[in-house]
Scaffold this active site. Structure first.
Site, PDB file in Angstrom:
ATOM      1  N   SER A 253      -3.894  -2.951  -0.561  1.00  0.00           N
ATOM      2  CA  SER A 253      -2.757  -3.732  -0.066  1.00  0.00           C
ATOM      3  C   SER A 253      -3.197  -5.150   0.270  1.00  0.00           C
ATOM      4  O   SER A 253      -4.219  -5.342   0.941  1.00  0.00           O
ATOM      5  CB  SER A 253      -2.200  -3.040   1.182  1.00  0.00           C
ATOM      6  OG  SER A 253      -1.218  -3.847   1.790  1.00  0.00           O
ATOM      7  N   GLY A 254      -2.400  -6.130  -0.175  1.00  0.00           N
ATOM      8  CA  GLY A 254      -2.770  -7.538  -0.009  1.00  0.00           C
ATOM      9  C   GLY A 254      -2.952  -7.981   1.426  1.00  0.00           C
ATOM     10  O   GLY A 254      -3.929  -8.652   1.761  1.00  0.00           O
ATOM     11  N   HIS A 255      -2.005  -7.583   2.309  1.00  0.00           N
ATOM     12  CA  HIS A 255      -2.016  -8.189   3.649  1.00  0.00           C
ATOM     13  C   HIS A 255      -3.132  -7.678   4.542  1.00  0.00           C
ATOM     14  O   HIS A 255      -3.289  -8.152   5.669  1.00  0.00           O
ATOM     15  CB  HIS A 255      -0.649  -8.049   4.322  1.00  0.00           C
ATOM     16  CG  HIS A 255      -0.279  -6.682   4.799  1.00  0.00           C
ATOM     17  ND1 HIS A 255      -0.180  -6.378   6.130  1.00  0.00           N
ATOM     18  CD2 HIS A 255       0.038  -5.547   4.138  1.00  0.00           C
ATOM     19  CE1 HIS A 255       0.184  -5.117   6.268  1.00  0.00           C
ATOM     20  NE2 HIS A 255       0.330  -4.592   5.074  1.00  0.00           N
TER      21      HIS A 255
ATOM     22  N   ASN B 228      -7.458   3.861   9.367  1.00  0.00           N
ATOM     23  CA  ASN B 228      -6.946   2.611   9.935  1.00  0.00           C
ATOM     24  C   ASN B 228      -7.093   2.538  11.454  1.00  0.00           C
ATOM     25  O   ASN B 228      -7.173   1.467  12.025  1.00  0.00           O
ATOM     26  CB  ASN B 228      -5.475   2.410   9.556  1.00  0.00           C
ATOM     27  CG  ASN B 228      -4.663   3.681   9.630  1.00  0.00           C
ATOM     28  OD1 ASN B 228      -4.998   4.676   9.002  1.00  0.00           O
ATOM     29  ND2 ASN B 228      -3.605   3.657  10.403  1.00  0.00           N
TER      30      ASN B 228
ATOM     31  N   CYS C 297       2.058   1.081  12.903  1.00  0.00           N
ATOM     32  CA  CYS C 297       3.324   1.697  12.515  1.00  0.00           C
ATOM     33  C   CYS C 297       3.797   2.681  13.579  1.00  0.00           C
ATOM     34  O   CYS C 297       4.984   2.878  13.763  1.00  0.00           O
ATOM     35  CB  CYS C 297       3.163   2.429  11.195  1.00  0.00           C
ATOM     36  SG  CYS C 297       2.158   1.546  10.042  1.00  0.00           S
TER      37      CYS C 297
ATOM     38  N   GLY D 242       0.821  -1.197   0.000  1.00  0.00           N
ATOM     39  CA  GLY D 242       0.000   0.000   0.000  1.00  0.00           C
ATOM     40  C   GLY D 242       0.863   1.258   0.000  1.00  0.00           C
ATOM     41  O   GLY D 242       0.526   2.255  -0.657  1.00  0.00           O
ATOM     42  N   THR D 243       1.960   1.208   0.723  1.00  0.00           N
ATOM     43  CA  THR D 243       2.849   2.379   0.807  1.00  0.00           C
ATOM     44  C   THR D 243       3.360   2.748  -0.585  1.00  0.00           C
ATOM     45  O   THR D 243       3.354   3.924  -0.967  1.00  0.00           O
ATOM     46  CB  THR D 243       4.028   2.063   1.754  1.00  0.00           C
ATOM     47  OG1 THR D 243       3.499   1.741   3.038  1.00  0.00           O
ATOM     48  CG2 THR D 243       4.990   3.229   1.859  1.00  0.00           C
TER      49      THR D 243
ATOM     50  N   THR E  65      10.818  -7.441 -11.579  1.00  0.00           N
ATOM     51  CA  THR E  65      10.180  -8.738 -11.827  1.00  0.00           C
ATOM     52  C   THR E  65       9.030  -8.937 -10.839  1.00  0.00           C
ATOM     53  O   THR E  65       9.186  -8.704  -9.640  1.00  0.00           O
ATOM     54  CB  THR E  65      11.216  -9.877 -11.704  1.00  0.00           C
ATOM     55  OG1 THR E  65      12.254  -9.606 -12.642  1.00  0.00           O
ATOM     56  CG2 THR E  65      10.595 -11.236 -12.003  1.00  0.00           C
TER      57      THR E  65
HETATM   58  N1  PLP Z   1      -2.625   3.085   4.186  1.00  0.00           N
HETATM   59  C1  PLP Z   1      -3.344   2.685   5.238  1.00  0.00           C
HETATM   60  C2  PLP Z   1      -4.657   3.353   5.540  1.00  0.00           C
HETATM   61  C3  PLP Z   1      -2.876   1.643   6.054  1.00  0.00           C
HETATM   62  O1  PLP Z   1      -3.593   1.255   7.112  1.00  0.00           O
HETATM   63  C4  PLP Z   1      -1.627   1.040   5.737  1.00  0.00           C
HETATM   64  C5  PLP Z   1      -1.066   0.008   6.616  1.00  0.00           C
HETATM   65  O2  PLP Z   1      -1.357  -0.074   7.801  1.00  0.00           O
HETATM   66  C6  PLP Z   1      -0.941   1.505   4.611  1.00  0.00           C
HETATM   67  C7  PLP Z   1      -1.459   2.530   3.856  1.00  0.00           C
HETATM   68  C8  PLP Z   1       0.362   0.897   4.220  1.00  0.00           C
HETATM   69  O3  PLP Z   1       0.156  -0.368   3.612  1.00  0.00           O
HETATM   70  P1  PLP Z   1       1.357  -1.407   3.499  1.00  0.00           P
HETATM   71  O4  PLP Z   1       1.567  -1.962   4.858  1.00  0.00           O
HETATM   72  O5  PLP Z   1       0.860  -2.430   2.531  1.00  0.00           O
HETATM   73  O6  PLP Z   1       2.512  -0.653   2.990  1.00  0.00           O
END
Ligand code: PLP
Length: 395
Positions: free
Chosen positions: A203-205, A150, A329, A71-72, A241
């Site tokens: 984001s996958g996870h 989040n 985070c 996601g980042t 890749t």
């Molecule tokens: N954006 C939001 C709202 C999130 O909650 C997160 C992860 O907690 C991210 C972005 C970042 O995603 P990733 O962990 O896949 O980099």
């Protein structure tokens, strides 16, 4: 001891159906999808099938989906691409409650001379829409506003914002609209066409696929500048890749999420409501943050005023229960959550905040276990930090 995982906004368990889909990619189909022989093109076909599944989950076209590492990366790419597309436009609009994947890019751009408007939220975490309209300028390059928060689960009116941006005539090209939907995809219905967004991150996870894979939706016709430059994978939009097994896993996770979306939203909402009702009735001084706002069905941010949130987490942990204080985070940093601060929640309540976030793998037994343990934990900690008067964070 039974383990109770209540931190699904930090990350989710990979679904067994997803693992099953991924294993053959590790074991048999390890070819490079860019190779032109059949062993490579077989893997290419698997990637394209995954792309179709991801696209279908957000009502996009397959060619509008770019696979990324997380996601980042999707968030960074969206914002930096827009700034590259409009070199003459030096203004960004975002919100004070974004994830650091957006906020820190904006701060870095501010250091480079860009102007950034950080939209505020009210005490329930709702966006101030009046200030949004006032913030739009002719030199705004991009608006980046998250779909769902989040920490609190509060959902922003992305469709309404998309409409306002779409209706605005801007010389030199439309203002680009990006939404960080990392916490929304898989939990609520997300339809890029309805939302009128130009870019969207997922984001996958966060939806039962593995870590290390994500996607960026880029609406057809949107000017785009890649972040990674190299071997021209993803039609030159994201070189490197491909993480083939994880992409295949992401496709499967999206397919599962779409199939179960409505049923799961109801299921999670009921579990979440039960959790909140029980905590509010058994733990004096507990307040649900953003309770009256539109929220994700799986997320509950609860403040226990005057108690140290980290102490709550440690005692829960010793009982096999896992939750978070603020976002994963930022926890451990000792800094109060920027999201709860933006909601004007008193510091004494922010420090006592815990986020519970559920997934399809939680059940009533998990909530029972939490309700068995948490009131005792709060009672014990209240002996050290008594509640003086009514909770100040009654918003
Ligand atoms: N954006 C939001 C709202 C999130 O909650 C997160 C992860 O907690 C991210 C972005 C970042 O995603 P990733 O962990 O896949 O980099």
């Amino acid at each position: 001891m039974k383990q109770v995982y209540l931190d699904n906004n930090a990350t989710t368990a990979v679904a067994s159906e997803v693992v099953d889909e991924m294993l053959p990619v590790f074991r048999e189909f390890y070819g490079n999808p860019s190779s032109t022989y059949s062993f490579g093109s077989r893997v290419r076909d698997m990637l394209e099938k995954a792309r179709c599944a991801v696209a279908a989950s957000i009502n996009a076209l397959p060619e509008e989906v770019i696979f990324t590492s997380c996601g980042t990366e999707s968030d960074n790419t969206a914002i930096l691409s827009a700034l590259e597309a409009y070199p003459g436009r030096r203004h960004i609009i975002t919100t004070v409650v974004e994830h650091p994947a957006v906020l820190n890019v904006c701060r870095q751009m501010q250091d480079k001379g860009y102007a950034v408007t950080y939209l505020r939220v009210d005490s329930n975490g709702r966006l101030d829409m009046k200030s949004f309209e006032d913030a739009l300028r002719n030199d705004t390059a991009i608006v980046s506003i998250m779909y769902a928060n989040n920490e609190t689960g509060v959902v922003f009116p992305i469709e309404e914002i998309g409409r306002l941006i779409e209706g605005r005539n801007c010389p030199g090209g439309k203002i680009l609209f990006h939404t960080d939907a990392v916490q929304a995809v898989g939990k609520v219905a997300v339809d890029v066409k309805k939302l009128n967004v130009d870019m969207l991150s997922l984001s996958g996870h966060k939806l039962h696929a593995p870590k290390g894979v994500g996607a960026l939706y880029v609406r057809k016709g949107t000017p785009f500048y890649p972040l990674l430059i190299g071997g021209n994978q993803e039609q030159g939009r994201r070189s490197g890749t491909e993480n083939t097994a994880s992409i295949v896993g992401l496709g499967k996770a999206c397919e599962l999420a779409v199939r179960r979306l409505n049923e799961e939203a109801v299921y999670l909402g009921k579990l979440r409501d039960r959790l909140e009702t029980a905590i509010l009735s058994t733990c004096p001084g507990a307040v649900v943050n953003g309770r009256t706002a539109d929220r994700l069905p799986n997320t509950s941010s609860i403040s226990f005023e005057y108690i140290d949130g980290e102490a709550i987490l440690m005692l829960l942990d010793s009982n096999g229960i896992y939750a978070a204080s603020g976002s994963a985070c930022s926890s451990g940093s000792g800094k109060p959550s920027h999201v709860l601060e933006a909601m004007s929640i008193p510091t004494s309540a922010i420090h006592g905040s815990v986020r519970f976030s559920l997934s399809r793998y939680n059940d009533d037994a998990d909530i029972d276990r939490l309700i068995d343990v948490l009131p005792g934990v709060i009672k014990k900690l209240r002996e050290i930090s008594p509640l003086t008067g009514p909770p100040k964070c009654a918003h």
